[in-house]
Scaffold this active site. Structure first.
Site, PDB file in Angstrom:
ATOM      1  CE1 TYR A 165       0.738  22.366  -2.176  1.00  0.00           C
ATOM      2  CE2 TYR A 165      -1.683  23.093  -2.722  1.00  0.00           C
ATOM      3  CZ  TYR A 165      -0.400  22.752  -3.085  1.00  0.00           C
ATOM      4  OH  TYR A 165      -0.298  22.043  -4.237  1.00  0.00           O
ATOM      5  CD  GLU A 200      -3.800  18.534  -8.463  1.00  0.00           C
ATOM      6  OE1 GLU A 200      -4.635  18.346  -9.557  1.00  0.00           O
ATOM      7  OE2 GLU A 200      -3.915  19.287  -7.534  1.00  0.00           O
ATOM      8  CG  HIS A 250      -7.225  15.873 -10.168  1.00  0.00           C
ATOM      9  ND1 HIS A 250      -6.924  16.754  -9.200  1.00  0.00           N
ATOM     10  CD2 HIS A 250      -7.640  14.812  -9.424  1.00  0.00           C
ATOM     11  CE1 HIS A 250      -7.076  16.436  -7.905  1.00  0.00           C
ATOM     12  NE2 HIS A 250      -7.751  15.124  -7.994  1.00  0.00           N
TER      13      HIS A 250
END
Length: 346
Positions: free
Chosen positions: A126, A220, A223
């Site tokens: 980011y 993700e 995860h």
């Protein structure tokens, strides 16, 4: 049952794999890759290792040109959603080691350590995106929008308070709640935010950002898979924790997370961006929440949202990290075949 922090050096730890427990076990903390209680943890570990990537390998030159030309509504949504995602990955980085202090199976802690590292990479991504497309002042303004935006502050506060509760009170129930909070964060908040960037890409805008998000999305997904398995193992090993009252509370957490994400989506996206609207946002996030709940083995809590909304079926195609990759050195599209994503059956 009392929740006890594991010892770091424990010569008296149990070496019999059949006696190991997710929590409350007597671990030696030895990382033995040949003896694991949970074989899924070995598969997860190797998948996560194969997922290694570097944010700067993605070319953002197209985004640098696109960003100033975004419609005002698109730019505002880009900034605010990115600000929220930065916060989510940052707090995950800080929270995961705290959870690991109470997990007493070494292979699961190995997975949590890799996840922590990956959350750092996501934060770096980011930052790379912002450093590439805007000035340092704009970058700082985006990072700290929660100081001025009451909606964003409310989102951060809700999540932060859930995590702080476990910081202040370490017992089995608060551990279960923080695990659920992680599951909601990974499976709803991230997925919802990612769909905005994919929508920009399908409109021919910010392709580098979408590719950056694809790699993050792939991580993700693992995860989410990890936390689902941790919770499901606790259901087997510690069924006494899952009383009707606690299950009702966990379901209410999920539904509140869905409600807040829908409200946030209506605020940052609304009906002002081509390709998305409030109805699509509501349907997609409601579907995600119900899907995640059923992924834990519980029955659907809303029969209207048991199937993926047709209006959002394009998201899964755009989330495929192996679809396209911009080569960092040659600035050309190449197939990315280093690894494949775990099947997203969540």
């Amino acid at each position: 049952m009392e929740l006890v922090k594991k010892k770091l050096f424990n010569p008296q730890g149990d070496t019999n794999v059949t006696n190991w427990k997710m929590i409350g076990g007597n671990t030696t903390n030895l990382n033995d890759f040949n003896n694991m209680k949970y074989r899924w943890a070995s598969d997860w570990y190797r998948q996560a290792m194969n997922n290694f990537w570097i944010p700067e390998e993605i070319n953002l030159s197209h985004d640098v040109k696109d960003y100033p030309k975004l419609d005002p509504a698109e730019k505002q949504a880009y900034d605010k959603i990115l600000s929220f995602l930065v916060f989510l990955d940052s707090i995950q980085t800080a929270n995961l080691p705290r959870i690991a202090e109470y997990i007493t199976v070494s292979e699961v802690n190995l997975c949590l350590s890799i996840q922590t590292f990956q959350e750092c990479i996501h934060s770096q991504s980011y930052s790379y995106m912002l450093d590439s497309i805007c000035s340092p002042d704009e970058r700082n303004s985006i990072l700290y929008q929660w100081k001025d935006d009451e909606h964003l502050l409310a989102r951060n506060t809700f999540i932060g308070n859930l995590y702080n509760e476990f910081q202040e009170h370490q017992d089995p129930k608060t551990l279960l709640k923080v695990l659920m909070a992680n599951y909601i964060l990974e499976g709803i908040y991230f997925y919802s935010g990612f769909s905005f960037f994919y929508n920009l890409s399908r409109n021919g805008k910010m392709p580098g950002s979408a590719q950056e998000i694809r790699y993050i999305n792939r991580d993700e997904n693992t995860h989410l898979w990890l936390f689902r398995n941790i919770i499901k193992e606790l259901q087997k090993e510690n069924p006494e924790l899952f009383t009707k009252e606690t299950v009702d509370e966990l379901r209410e957490m999920m539904q509140e997370g869905v409600r807040q994400e829908i409200e946030w989506g209506h605020y940052v996206i609304g009906d002002n961006i081509k390709g998305l609207n409030k109805e699509m946002i509501t349907d997609y996030i409601s579907y995600l929440g119900n899907l995640r709940w059923m992924g834990l083995g519980f029955p659907s809590y809303d029969s209207r949202y048991e199937s993926e909304p047709e209006s959002m079926s394009w998201v899964s195609q755009y989330s495929n990290a192996n679809m396209v990759k911009t080569d960092f050195f040659e600035a050309r599209s190449t197939a990315y075949a280093k690894s494949t994503a775990l099947v997203d059956d969540l």
